[in-house]
Motif scaffolding. Structure first.
Motif, short mmCIF file in Angstrom:
data_model
loop_
_atom_site.label_atom_id
_atom_site.label_comp_id
_atom_site.label_asym_id
_atom_site.label_seq_id
_atom_site.Cartn_x
_atom_site.Cartn_y
_atom_site.Cartn_z
N PHE A 54 0.82 -1.20 0.00
CA PHE A 54 0.00 0.00 0.00
C PHE A 54 0.85 1.26 0.00
CE2 PHE A 54 -3.45 -2.72 1.97
CZ PHE A 54 -4.21 -2.75 0.81
N ASP A 55 2.03 1.21 0.63
CA ASP A 55 2.93 2.36 0.57
C ASP A 55 3.41 2.61 -0.86
OD1 ASP A 55 2.74 2.90 3.24
OD2 ASP A 55 4.51 1.75 3.81
N ALA A 56 3.71 1.53 -1.58
CA ALA A 56 4.12 1.70 -2.98
C ALA A 56 2.98 2.25 -3.82
CB ALA A 56 4.60 0.36 -3.54
N ALA A 57 1.76 1.76 -3.60
CA ALA A 57 0.61 2.27 -4.35
C ALA A 57 0.36 3.74 -4.00
CB ALA A 57 -0.62 1.42 -4.05
N LEU A 58 0.50 4.07 -2.73
CA LEU A 58 0.30 5.46 -2.33
C LEU A 58 1.38 6.37 -2.90
CD1 LEU A 58 -1.44 7.38 -0.64
CD2 LEU A 58 0.04 6.86 1.31
N SER A 59 2.60 5.89 -2.97
CA SER A 59 3.67 6.71 -3.56
C SER A 59 3.39 6.98 -5.04
CB SER A 59 5.02 6.02 -3.38
OG SER A 59 5.07 4.81 -4.13
N ASP A 60 2.77 6.03 -5.74
CA ASP A 60 2.38 6.28 -7.13
C ASP A 60 1.39 7.44 -7.22
OD1 ASP A 60 3.94 4.41 -8.40
OD2 ASP A 60 2.47 2.80 -8.22
N ARG A 61 0.42 7.45 -6.31
CA ARG A 61 -0.57 8.53 -6.33
C ARG A 61 0.07 9.87 -6.00
NH1 ARG A 61 -5.88 6.97 -6.06
NH2 ARG A 61 -6.20 9.17 -6.50
#
Length: 554
Positions: A211-218
Motif C-alpha cells: 500500500f505504501d508503494a501504491a500510495l507513492s504512485d498517487r
C-alpha cells in the motif's frame, strides 16, 4: 490588472494547449528517474505479493528452523527415558607378550610322545602315585610334555583377539529427566508461537509495503499534475505579458512557482523508487525488475483489494491479553525456568540405572575365527549414584535457576501490561482510521462537485484554464487523502485481526519501512500534503480559499 475577455482568454488557452502539446517531451524531462512501471513490467496483486512473501521470507524460514530445533531438543530429552543400546567390535593383534615364554623349553629335554595315547579317564580309587603317572602320560600325549600345553587354550599371549560386544543401559529413576522433558516441551510450544507470530508480522509488513508503494504512485501523479498546472499558469502569464495584460511581477511569480514544483516531483519519484525497492526486498525479487501494482488503493477499505485480507479481517478478533503471542511466550518462559529449577534440585536425589553387557570373544591361532570359536560373556548389573559432596555446585545451580525463574515471572508481568496497552492502542488507531476514512468521503464528493462546476464554467468561457486545472488538482488531492485514509484503515484492520499473533509495539503497531515520508498504522504523515498545499498557495492565491471550501484535510 487588466484581464482579457472570457472568450478571448479561452481562445488563447486553446492555442496555448497546442503549444504545450508540442512541448510535451520537455515536460517529460521535468525530473530524473523514470517510473518503475514499463511495458515489460510484471503485474503484481496484493494476493500474489502475500503468496510470494510466504515462500521467500527469511524471517519465517528462521522461525521454522527454530521449531525444528525445538523438536530436536524434545527428542533428545525423551531419549533419556528409553534404553541406550550400543554395539561394538574390536580386533587386537599381539606383537609381544609376557606369556609367550611359558610355552618354550629345550628341544633335547622334551620327552617323546607315547604311542599308546587314548582318552583320559580319572580313577580316584587308584593310589596317588598311579594317578600322577596317568596324568603325566596324558600330558605327554596332548602336548609332547611341554608345560606351555597347559595354556594352549587360554587367551594369555594369543596373537589374534576378536571381541564382539552389546551393551544396554536403562534409567530406572532420575528425577532430572522429567524436568528436562517438561522444559523441552515448553520450548517447543514457544517456537511454534514464534513461527505463528513471524507469519502474522510478515502479512502486515507486505501489506504495508504494497500500500505504501501504491500510495507513492498517487503522490507522484499529484506532484506531476501540480507541476504541469504551474507550467500552464506560467505559459498563460507569459502570453498575457506579451499582449500587455499582465505585469512583470506576475510573470516572475509564476516562474518561481513552476521552478519550486520541480524538486517536489523529483523527491516524490525518489520516494516511489524507495517504496518499490522495499516491496521487492520483502518479496525477494530482483531490485532491477519492474512491477505493476494491480490491486486498487482508492477504496480498498470499502472494496478490499485482497481476498486474503478480506477473509482475515472478516473474522472476529480475540483482543484479550492472555492470548497475545508475547504473553503466551512469556508464560512458556516461566514454565521452562520452573522446570530448570526442578532439574537443578533433582540433582540431590539418587539416580538408579540398570545395565547389561553381552560379549563374544575368540582367540584363533591364525586367520578369521569361525562362529564356533567365540566364547560368551554376559553380565547384568544395577547402579546407584548419590551426590555426597560436589563443592556446592548443586546449590549454585539452584541459585541460578531461582534467579532465572524470578526474572521470567517479572517479564511475564511486564509483558501482560504492555500487551494490554498495545491492544488498546491498536483498537484506538483502528477507530481513528475508520473515522478518518468516513470523513474523506464527503471531501471527495465536494471536490467532484467543484470540478464539475469548473468544467461548465470553462466550457461557457467564464473561467480560465488555470481554475479548471486547479479544481482537477484539488480533486486528485482529495482522492489521495481518501486513498491514504483507506490504506491506513486497511492496515489498522489487519493489525487488529492479527493482534493475537503479532508482536508488541510501543505505538500499538510495528513500524514498517514503506514509502519515505509515510508512516504505517492509522497515523497519517501530513508533510507531503502540507507541502502540496503550500505549493498551491504559491501558485494561486485563491487556492487556499478553494481548499478550505472543499473541505480537504490538511
Amino acid at each position: 490588472m487588466i484581464f482579457p475577455a472570457p472568450r478571448t482568454l479561452a481562445t488563447a488557452a486553446l492555442a496555448l494547449a497546442g503549444v504545450l502539446a508540442l512541448d510535451r517531451p520537455a515536460l517529460a524531462q521535468v525530473a530524473t528517474g523514470a517510473s518503475p512501471v514499463t511495458a515489460a513490467a510484471r503485474d503484481l496483486s496484493l494476493d500474489d505479493a502475500l503468496r510470494i512473501a510466504e515462500s521467500q521470507s527469511a524471517d519465517v524460514a528462521v522461525a521454522r528452523a527454530g521449531v525444528q530445533r525445538a523438536n530436536g531438543l524434545q527428542t533428545q530429552a525423551r531419549s533419556a527415558l528409553m534404553p541406550q543400546v550400543y554395539g561394538s567390535a574390536n580386533y587386537t593383534r599381539t606383537l609381544k607378550s609376557q606369556y609367550s615364554g611359558l610355552g618354550s623349553s629345550a628341544p633335547d629335554t622334551t620327552p617323546a610322545k607315547p604311542a599308546n595315547c587314548g582318552s583320559f579317564v580319572a580313577h580316584p580309587e587308584l593310589p596317588l602315585a598311579t594317578r600322577l603317572d596317568s596324568i603325566d602320560h596324558q600330558l605327554l600325549c596332548s602336548g609332547g610334555g611341554s608345560i606351555g600345553s597347559l595354556f594352549s587354550n587360554l587367551p594369555f599371549g594369543r596373537l589374534n583377539n576378536y571381541q564382539l560386544g552389546l551393551s544396554a543401559t536403562q534409567t530406572v529413576f532420575d528425577a532430572r529427566v522429567f524436568d528436562v522433558l517438561r522444559a523441552a516441551n515448553s520450548q517447543k510450544r514457544t517456537a511454534e508461537v514464534a513461527l505463528t507470530s513471524a507469519h502474522a508480522q510478515l502479512l502486515v509488513d507486505v501489506a504495508s509495503a504494497y500500500f505504501d508503494a501504491a500510495l507513492s504512485d498517487r503522490l507522484v501523479v499529484i506532484a506531476e499534475a501540480n507541476y504541469q498546472q504551474a507550467d500552464t499558469t506560467l505559459a498563460q502569464t507569459r502570453l498575457a505579458r506579451q499582449v500587455g495584460n499582465s505585469a512583470e511581477f506576475d510573470l516572475l511569480r509564476a516562474q518561481v512557482t513552476r521552478d519550486n514544483a520541480r524538486p517536489v516531483v523529483i523527491q516524490r519519484r525518489a520516494d516511489r523508487d524507495v517504496a518499490y525497492m522495499r516491496l521487492k526486498q520483502l518479496l525477494n525479487l530482483p531490485l532491477d525488475d519492474a512491477v505493476r501494482l494491480t490491486s486498487s488503493l482508492g477504496d480498498s477499505a470499502a472494496a478490499p483489494a485482497s481476498q486474503r485480507l478480506a477473509s482475515i479481517t472478516a473474522a472476529r478478533p480475540d483482543t484479550s491479553t492472555d492470548v497475545r503471542a508475547p504473553v503466551r511466550q512469556a508464560v512458556e518462559g516461566v514454565t521452562t525456568q520452573r522446570a530448570q529449577l526442578g532439574a537443578a534440585r533433582a540433582q540431590r536425589l539418587p539416580a538408579i540405572t540398570l545395565n547389561s553387557q553381552y560379549g563374544r570373544v575368540a582367540y584363533p591361532s591364525g586367520g578369521l575365527p569361525a562362529w564356533s570359536d567365540f566364547l560368551s560373556n554376559w553380565t547384568v548389573g544395577i547402579g546407584l549414584q548419590v551426590p555426597i559432596f560436589v563443592g556446592f555446585r548443586i546449590r549454585g545451580d539452584e541459585q541460578v535457576a531461582e534467579a532465572n525463574l524470578a526474572e521470567a515471572r517479572a517479564r511475564l508481568q511486564q509483558t501482560r501490561e504492555l500487551a494490554a496497552l498495545d491492544t488498546r492502542n491498536s483498537l484506538s488507531r483502528m477507530n481513528a482510521a475508520q473515522a478518518q476514512f468516513e470523513a474523506t468521503a464527503g471531501t471527495v464528493d465536494q471536490a467532484n462537485r467543484a470540478y464539475s462546476i469548473a468544467t461548465v464554467r470553462y466550457r461557457e468561457g467564464i473561467s480560465t484554464q488555470t481554475e479548471l486545472t486547479d479544481s482537477r488538482i484539488l480533486l486528485q488531492q482529495a482522492e489521495a487523502n481518501r486513498a491514504q485514509a483507506a490504506r491506513d484503515l486497511q492496515i489498522a484492520r489487519l493489525r487488529v485481526a492479527l493482534i493475537r499473533d503479532l508482536p508488541l509495539s510501543t505505538l500499538g503497531g510495528s513500524t514498517q519501512q514503506g514509502a519515505p515520508g509515510q508512516q504505517s498504522g492509522a497515523q497519517t504523515n501530513p508533510s507531503a500534503q502540507q507541502q502540496f498545499q503550500l505549493q498551491q498557495r504559491q501558485s494561486q492565491p485563491a487556492a487556499a480559499t478553494t481548499t478550505s471550501s472543499t473541505g480537504t484535510n490538511p
